[in-house]
Design an enzyme around this catalytic site. Structure first.
Site, mmCIF file in Angstrom:
data_model
loop_
_atom_site.group_PDB
_atom_site.id
_atom_site.type_symbol
_atom_site.label_atom_id
_atom_site.label_comp_id
_atom_site.label_asym_id
_atom_site.label_seq_id
_atom_site.Cartn_x
_atom_site.Cartn_y
_atom_site.Cartn_z
ATOM 1 N N LYS A 34 0.844 -1.201 0.000
ATOM 2 C CA LYS A 34 0.000 0.000 0.000
ATOM 3 C C LYS A 34 0.879 1.251 0.000
ATOM 4 O O LYS A 34 0.620 2.208 -0.735
ATOM 5 C CB LYS A 34 -0.934 -0.006 1.226
ATOM 6 C CG LYS A 34 -2.021 -1.064 1.139
ATOM 7 C CD LYS A 34 -2.786 -1.232 2.454
ATOM 8 C CE LYS A 34 -3.711 -2.441 2.384
ATOM 9 N NZ LYS A 34 -4.397 -2.759 3.646
ATOM 10 N N GLN A 91 -4.544 -1.666 9.837
ATOM 11 C CA GLN A 91 -4.377 -2.975 9.198
ATOM 12 C C GLN A 91 -4.895 -4.071 10.127
ATOM 13 O O GLN A 91 -4.577 -4.096 11.315
ATOM 14 C CB GLN A 91 -2.888 -3.195 8.863
ATOM 15 C CG GLN A 91 -2.608 -4.455 8.073
ATOM 16 C CD GLN A 91 -3.229 -4.461 6.678
ATOM 17 O OE1 GLN A 91 -3.371 -3.430 6.036
ATOM 18 N NE2 GLN A 91 -3.628 -5.631 6.206
ATOM 19 N N ASP A 150 -11.087 2.610 4.520
ATOM 20 C CA ASP A 150 -11.229 1.152 4.468
ATOM 21 C C ASP A 150 -12.702 0.729 4.453
ATOM 22 O O ASP A 150 -13.020 -0.429 4.205
ATOM 23 C CB ASP A 150 -10.552 0.535 5.696
ATOM 24 C CG ASP A 150 -9.445 -0.432 5.311
ATOM 25 O OD1 ASP A 150 -9.399 -0.841 4.143
ATOM 26 O OD2 ASP A 150 -8.648 -0.777 6.197
HETATM 27 N N1 GUN Z 1 -6.488 -7.185 6.339
HETATM 28 C C1 GUN Z 1 -6.865 -7.960 5.292
HETATM 29 N N2 GUN Z 1 -7.517 -7.211 4.362
HETATM 30 C C2 GUN Z 1 -7.550 -5.940 4.848
HETATM 31 C C3 GUN Z 1 -8.090 -4.726 4.345
HETATM 32 O O1 GUN Z 1 -8.674 -4.631 3.275
HETATM 33 N N3 GUN Z 1 -7.916 -3.646 5.155
HETATM 34 C C4 GUN Z 1 -7.288 -3.720 6.352
HETATM 35 N N4 GUN Z 1 -7.195 -2.606 7.075
HETATM 36 N N5 GUN Z 1 -6.785 -4.825 6.826
HETATM 37 C C5 GUN Z 1 -6.914 -5.935 6.078
#
Ligand code: GUN
Length: 284
Positions: free
Chosen positions: A54, A98, A121
């Site tokens: 990211k 995350q 998110d």
């Molecule tokens: N962990 C697995 N997929 C995601 C996601 O799309 N966003 C976040 N914040 N954590 C994750």
């Protein structure tokens, strides 16, 4: 005839080019740079890779990204205070925590602490509720990426039978609501569903997000179905999805590979949400 492979990397590259142009325009016209704060708690290796991907994507398109790396034993209160500070910081447009978080931390409490207007998110109840009524501020990146892939492939959704295997708040449930919003007939299954194959064989569009390698085999798929594999599993030393790729690709009309399918498009959707959060903050 074998399926057409939906190349997520190529689609993400095109999307990121478009987002980058818009980021450059904002910088030129409003002297503002979209900014994303990423909170990573603990040392889960998969999470560290996702966060690095990211951050790299942000850098490539000119979005500022700050990472807050906290130890696995950090008190919940410290995370909540950090989120509070980022909520009040006008130069931060998006906040991402995350997942998963360590077991001593109440995940829902942390996600609910993020301002809905910075929740890029799409995990805040206000945004999940918005999705239910068809008007969310932000849609979670993976479900948004799945719809983007279907649209880019020119797949007709309206009136089709979509089967979603997996009911997580991150993927399965929001994907089901997005498909409903687009007038699909939607069945949501779980790995505990009795006679899962009966349901998956009805699918014109099959979305699989169950986290189980080779859960979906060729006899479980209708000829000509569109198959979207959201799984990411380490299996026999390789990264694989939830779909038994080669035999299923012989029957499907479109299929996403793992890796290189849904994953890269998901990152592009996060960037799009961050850009959107920045634009809204500038207009407000
Ligand atoms: N962990 C697995 N997929 C995601 C996601 O799309 N966003 C976040 N914040 N954590 C994750």
């Amino acid at each position: 005839m074998p399926a057409q492979i939906l190349d997520g990397r190529e689609i993400a590259r095109r999307l990121q080019e478009e987002i980058k142009k818009e980021v450059t325009r904002l910088q030129r016209e409003l002297q503002v740079t979209p900014s994303l704060a990423v909170i990573l708690v603990g040392d889960d290796p998969a999470s560290a890779i996702y966060v690095r991907n990211k951050a790299r994507a942000c850098q490539e398109i000119g979005v500022k990204s700050d990472q807050y790396l906290l130890p696995a034993d950090v008190p919940e209160e410290t995370i909540l205070r950090l989120i509070d500070k980022l909520n009040g910081d006008q130069s931060v447009h998006g906040i991402l925590v995350q997942l998963p978080l360590p077991p001593h931390i109440e995940e829902r409490k942390v996600l609910e602490a993020v301002l809905p207007s910075k929740d890029v998110d799409g995990f805040h109840p206000a945004n999940l509720g918005g999705l239910l009524i068809g008007n969310p501020l932000f849609v979670a990146s993976t479900p948004a990426g799945i719809l983007e892939l279907l649209d880019q492939a020119g797949v007709m959704i309206e009136g089709k039978h979509a089967v979603v295997v997996g009911w997580s708040v991150i993927v399965g449930k929001p994907t089901a609501f997005l498909l409903l919003q687009r007038r699909a007939t939607v069945t949501v299954c779980q790995i505990w569903t009795q006679d899962l194959a009966f349901h998956t064989r009805q699918a014109d569009i099959l979305v699989v997000a169950a986290g189980k390698p080779k859960l979906i085999t060729a006899p479980m798929v209708k000829e000509g179905a569109v198959v979207i594999d959201v799984g990411i599993n380490r299996f026999e030393g390789r990264l694989v999805g939830d779909v038994d790729f080669a035999p299923v690709a012989e029957k499907a009309s479109f299929i996403t590979p793992v890796p290189g399918g849904v994953g890269p498009v998901t990152v592009a959707m996060l960037l799009r949400n961050t850009l959107e959060a920045c634009k809204r903050a500038c207009i407000a």
